[in-house]
Design a protein around this motif. Structure first.
Motif, PDB file in Angstrom:
ATOM      1  N   PRO A   1       0.632  -1.245   0.045  1.00  0.00           N
ATOM      2  CA  PRO A   1      -0.127   0.120  -0.084  1.00  0.00           C
ATOM      3  C   PRO A   1       0.712   1.333   0.049  1.00  0.00           C
ATOM      4  N   THR A   2       0.486   2.254  -1.026  1.00  0.00           N
ATOM      5  CA  THR A   2       1.125   3.608  -0.901  1.00  0.00           C
ATOM      6  C   THR A   2       0.321   4.660  -0.124  1.00  0.00           C
ATOM      7  N   VAL A   3      -1.011   4.934  -0.395  1.00  0.00           N
ATOM      8  CA  VAL A   3      -1.901   5.719   0.081  1.00  0.00           C
ATOM      9  C   VAL A   3      -3.154   5.020   0.375  1.00  0.00           C
ATOM     10  N   SER A   4      -3.813   5.371   1.463  1.00  0.00           N
ATOM     11  CA  SER A   4      -5.242   4.792   1.687  1.00  0.00           C
ATOM     12  C   SER A   4      -6.132   5.839   2.351  1.00  0.00           C
ATOM     13  N   TRP A   5      -7.644   5.529   2.240  1.00  0.00           N
ATOM     14  CA  TRP A   5      -8.343   6.389   2.699  1.00  0.00           C
ATOM     15  C   TRP A   5      -9.645   5.672   3.192  1.00  0.00           C
ATOM     16  N   SER A   6      -9.879   5.679   4.330  1.00  0.00           N
ATOM     17  CA  SER A   6     -11.175   5.025   5.164  1.00  0.00           C
ATOM     18  C   SER A   6     -12.064   6.218   5.406  1.00  0.00           C
ATOM     19  N   TRP A   7     -13.263   5.479   5.594  1.00  0.00           N
ATOM     20  CA  TRP A   7     -14.534   6.235   6.081  1.00  0.00           C
ATOM     21  C   TRP A   7     -15.281   5.490   6.856  1.00  0.00           C
ATOM     22  N   ASN A   8     -16.171   6.192   7.771  1.00  0.00           N
ATOM     23  CA  ASN A   8     -17.178   5.772   8.582  1.00  0.00           C
ATOM     24  C   ASN A   8     -17.009   4.158   9.074  1.00  0.00           C
ATOM     25  N   LEU A   9     -15.788   3.804   9.535  1.00  0.00           N
ATOM     26  CA  LEU A   9     -15.681   2.267   9.963  1.00  0.00           C
ATOM     27  C   LEU A   9     -16.597   2.165  11.031  1.00  0.00           C
ATOM     28  N   ALA A  10     -17.007   3.281  11.935  1.00  0.00           N
ATOM     29  CA  ALA A  10     -17.920   2.850  13.020  1.00  0.00           C
ATOM     30  C   ALA A  10     -19.270   2.707  12.698  1.00  0.00           C
ATOM     31  N   GLY A  11     -19.608   3.037  11.265  1.00  0.00           N
ATOM     32  CA  GLY A  11     -20.931   2.439  10.879  1.00  0.00           C
ATOM     33  C   GLY A  11     -22.077   3.533  11.115  1.00  0.00           C
ATOM     34  N   GLU A  12     -21.784   4.701  11.236  1.00  0.00           N
ATOM     35  CA  GLU A  12     -22.847   5.641  11.390  1.00  0.00           C
ATOM     36  C   GLU A  12     -23.741   6.134  10.450  1.00  0.00           C
ATOM     37  N   PRO A  13     -24.963   6.748  10.494  1.00  0.00           N
ATOM     38  CA  PRO A  13     -25.773   6.986   9.576  1.00  0.00           C
ATOM     39  C   PRO A  13     -25.232   8.236   8.800  1.00  0.00           C
ATOM     40  N   ALA A  14     -25.433   8.345   7.482  1.00  0.00           N
ATOM     41  CA  ALA A  14     -24.782   9.548   6.876  1.00  0.00           C
ATOM     42  C   ALA A  14     -25.140  10.895   7.426  1.00  0.00           C
ATOM     43  N   GLY A  15     -26.661  11.075   7.775  1.00  0.00           N
ATOM     44  CA  GLY A  15     -27.034  12.372   8.211  1.00  0.00           C
ATOM     45  C   GLY A  15     -27.031  13.353   6.968  1.00  0.00           C
ATOM     46  N   ASP A  16     -26.660  14.602   7.393  1.00  0.00           N
ATOM     47  CA  ASP A  16     -26.871  15.647   6.279  1.00  0.00           C
ATOM     48  C   ASP A  16     -25.687  16.109   5.212  1.00  0.00           C
ATOM     49  N   THR A  17     -24.600  15.295   5.677  1.00  0.00           N
ATOM     50  CA  THR A  17     -23.282  15.540   4.902  1.00  0.00           C
ATOM     51  C   THR A  17     -22.741  14.332   4.792  1.00  0.00           C
ATOM     52  N   TRP A  18     -21.958  14.088   3.846  1.00  0.00           N
ATOM     53  CA  TRP A  18     -21.158  12.968   3.396  1.00  0.00           C
ATOM     54  C   TRP A  18     -20.181  12.692   4.356  1.00  0.00           C
ATOM     55  N   TYR A  19     -19.688  11.425   4.402  1.00  0.00           N
ATOM     56  CA  TYR A  19     -18.766  10.980   5.226  1.00  0.00           C
ATOM     57  C   TYR A  19     -17.228  11.486   4.950  1.00  0.00           C
ATOM     58  N   GLU A  20     -16.595  11.999   6.115  1.00  0.00           N
ATOM     59  CA  GLU A  20     -15.255  12.453   6.093  1.00  0.00           C
ATOM     60  C   GLU A  20     -14.156  11.300   5.912  1.00  0.00           C
ATOM     61  N   SER A  21     -13.438  11.454   5.032  1.00  0.00           N
ATOM     62  CA  SER A  21     -12.386  10.377   5.058  1.00  0.00           C
ATOM     63  C   SER A  21     -11.140  10.442   5.738  1.00  0.00           C
ATOM     64  N   HIS A  22     -10.491   9.534   6.129  1.00  0.00           N
ATOM     65  CA  HIS A  22      -9.262   9.731   6.882  1.00  0.00           C
ATOM     66  C   HIS A  22      -8.025   9.039   5.920  1.00  0.00           C
ATOM     67  N   LYS A  23      -6.919  10.054   5.527  1.00  0.00           N
ATOM     68  CA  LYS A  23      -6.013   9.616   4.578  1.00  0.00           C
ATOM     69  C   LYS A  23      -4.613   9.154   5.301  1.00  0.00           C
ATOM     70  N   THR A  24      -4.157   8.186   4.817  1.00  0.00           N
ATOM     71  CA  THR A  24      -2.779   7.848   5.339  1.00  0.00           C
ATOM     72  C   THR A  24      -1.862   7.700   4.174  1.00  0.00           C
ATOM     73  N   VAL A  25      -0.731   8.065   4.373  1.00  0.00           N
ATOM     74  CA  VAL A  25       0.493   7.928   3.180  1.00  0.00           C
ATOM     75  C   VAL A  25       1.077   6.660   3.918  1.00  0.00           C
ATOM     76  N   HIS A  26       1.403   5.704   3.380  1.00  0.00           N
ATOM     77  CA  HIS A  26       2.110   4.674   3.970  1.00  0.00           C
ATOM     78  C   HIS A  26       3.722   4.505   3.658  1.00  0.00           C
ATOM     79  N   THR A  27       4.449   4.170   4.645  1.00  0.00           N
ATOM     80  CA  THR A  27       5.816   4.182   4.247  1.00  0.00           C
ATOM     81  C   THR A  27       6.176   2.745   4.854  1.00  0.00           C
ATOM     82  N   GLN A  28       7.189   2.310   4.108  1.00  0.00           N
ATOM     83  CA  GLN A  28       7.900   0.999   4.306  1.00  0.00           C
ATOM     84  C   GLN A  28       9.120   1.072   4.918  1.00  0.00           C
TER      85      GLN A  28
END
Length: 138
Positions: free
Chosen positions: A111-138
């Motif tokens: 992996p070089t870069v990843s984005w995760s969103w809503n892993l807790a499983g919350e309803p979307a509500g009025d806005t879209w999910y914010e993502s968590h970006k990670t730059v992977h280093t080996q």
């Protein structure tokens, strides 16, 4: 950086990923498949030598090593709940090994870069999910 404990737990809970590869002519191809995460790399493949004839392995074998994986699900439509992880990575040429689906031919993806969103499983509500970006280093 590496995946968080929450991201790893989510990936371990999901049986399938979608993996996209590129042909030598830059035609994208995406396929759902089982995957394995060993704590540092993803592994895709399985079966015998016939797996080398699949489009994904022909693409990787041609030198198109940039790949993308998506691991996601929708626990609910009402309320709307979506969650997942998108990963960019670099594939390596296939090797023989024993993986999660037994002995076979597998390609390791770093992996070089990843984005995760809503892993807790919350309803979307009025806005879209914010993502968590990670730059992977080996």
């Amino acid at each position: 950086m590496a995946f968080t404990e929450e991201e790893i737990a989510y990936m371990q809970s999901q049986p399938l990923a979608r993996v996209a590869t590129l042909s030598p002519h830059r035609q994208p191809d995406v396929v759902p498949l089982a995957f394995e995460y060993d704590g540092a790399h993803f592994w895709i493949g399985g079966g015998g030598q016939s797996v080398l004839k699949t489009r994904k392995f022909r693409n990787i074998g041609s030198g198109q090593l940039e790949v993308a994986l998506v691991i996601d699900d929708m626990p609910s439509f009402e309320p709307f709940v979506a969650r997942g992880i998108r990963i960019y990575g670099i594939a390596e040429q296939p090797i023989e090994r024993v993986g999660m689906v037994g002995p076979g031919i597998y390609s390791r993806i770093t992996p070089t870069v990843s984005w995760s969103w809503n892993l807790a499983g919350e309803p979307a509500g009025d806005t879209w999910y914010e993502s968590h970006k990670t730059v992977h280093t080996q």
